[in-house]
Design a protein around this motif. Structure first.
Motif, short mmCIF file in Angstrom:
data_model
loop_
_atom_site.label_atom_id
_atom_site.label_comp_id
_atom_site.label_asym_id
_atom_site.label_seq_id
_atom_site.Cartn_x
_atom_site.Cartn_y
_atom_site.Cartn_z
N GLU A 185 0.85 -1.18 0.00
CA GLU A 185 0.00 0.00 0.00
C GLU A 185 0.89 1.24 0.00
N ASN A 186 0.45 2.26 -0.75
CA ASN A 186 1.23 3.47 -0.87
C ASN A 186 0.88 4.49 0.22
N PHE A 187 1.91 5.22 0.64
CA PHE A 187 1.78 6.36 1.54
C PHE A 187 2.64 7.48 0.98
N LEU A 188 2.36 8.70 1.43
CA LEU A 188 3.12 9.85 0.98
C LEU A 188 3.87 10.49 2.14
N TYR A 189 5.15 10.79 1.88
CA TYR A 189 5.95 11.56 2.83
C TYR A 189 6.11 12.95 2.24
N PRO A 190 5.29 13.91 2.67
CA PRO A 190 5.33 15.24 2.05
C PRO A 190 6.60 16.00 2.46
N VAL A 191 7.17 16.74 1.50
CA VAL A 191 8.38 17.52 1.77
C VAL A 191 8.18 19.01 1.49
#
Length: 281
Positions: free
Chosen positions: A124-130
């Motif tokens: 499953e995909n997750f996002l690490y926002p920068v």
């Protein structure tokens, strides 16, 4: 006798004697049976490490929970698979998410363009926002022509070609500052995410998961990092599946971030180490 049988057959056919009762009309408001519903095809996740390059969308918080999701306006493709538009992706806790949350009022959405790293955990995909830019500011400052790079894979530039990602965004994707654990509380309060490079400590899955670095007189005995969901954590969980609640020693590298006063670690590498009977705990 024949006349009597003929009359009985005619009456039976006329009035439905011996016929199967007609089924009642189905209720249009009744739910569809689960056995009749079509099971959707399994979604193929985006490639781990893929970068979202200024993708437009909306960030929403789950009511009564501290969970945030990014809903892209357009489909996202990494050149191998495609993530459908308006399908939410959960954001991992980090300093950038805290800034996004500060812009949102209670249970309200934030329109923005997002730069983020795609990570994968248990398929499953997750996002690490920068980095992010509020859409309202983009609409005022940017031309009306659409950005053709949104949602597309970022091609790998040739060695002699400049990257298409702005330099300030690249620096956020790969923080160069190596953190001093003894000063971490002060550093992360005023600066961006930092790198933890080749530090040895203990990883505990239950309760946890978290990483606690070795102290060795550095005044960090009470310091620990919650491990963010990623392939590195999934690998460690698989290695320690039979170890139970006991802690295990690892040398790790990754990105340290802070969210609402709590420290987190996005693993980039983790190698199991052994004491071999020396004086290390």
């Amino acid at each position: 006798m024949k006349i009597g049988l003929t009359c009985c057959l005619i009456l039976g056919l006329t009035f439905g004697v011996g016929a199967q009762p007609a089924s009642a009309p189905s209720d249009p408001n009744a739910p569809i049976e689960k056995t009749r519903s079509l099971k959707p095809a399994r979604k193929v996740p985006l490639r781990d490490g893929f970068v979202l390059n200024g993708c437009s969308g909306v960030v929403k918080r789950v009511p009564n929970q501290d969970r945030w999701f990014f809903i892209p306006e357009t489909e996202i493709t990494d050149g191998r698979t495609t993530h459908a538009s308006e399908y939410p992706l959960e954001l991992l806790p980090c300093s950038t998410l805290e800034k996004i949350g500060a812009m949102a009022e209670t249970d309200k959405a934030v329109l923005l363009r997002l730069w983020a790293r795609v990570v994968m955990y248990r398929n499953e995909n997750f996002l690490y926002p920068v980095y992010f830019i509020p859409t309202s500011l983009v609409d005022e400052a940017a031309p009306t022509t659409p950005d053709q790079t949104q949602g597309r894979a970022v091609p790998i530039p040739e060695p002699n070609e400049p990257s298409i990602i702005p330099a300030n965004i690249r620096s956020l994707l790969k923080p160069k500052q190596v953190i001093n654990l003894g000063k971490i509380r002060t550093m992360l309060e005023v600066e961006n995410d930092a790198v933890l490079a080749n530090r040895t400590g203990f990883i505990t899955i239950q309760p946890g998961p978290d990483f606690r670095p070795d102290g060795f007189g550095r005044n960090v005995e009470d310091l620990s990092f919650s491990l963010l969901r990623c392939t590195g954590l999934e690998t460690i969980e698989s290695q320690l599946a039979s170890a139970g609640p006991s802690r295990q020693r690892y040398k790790v590298a990754g990105i340290i971030t802070r969210y609402k006063g709590r420290y987190y670690l996005l693993l980039q590498r983790a190698t199991r180490t052994y004491t071999h009977g020396n004086f290390t705990p």
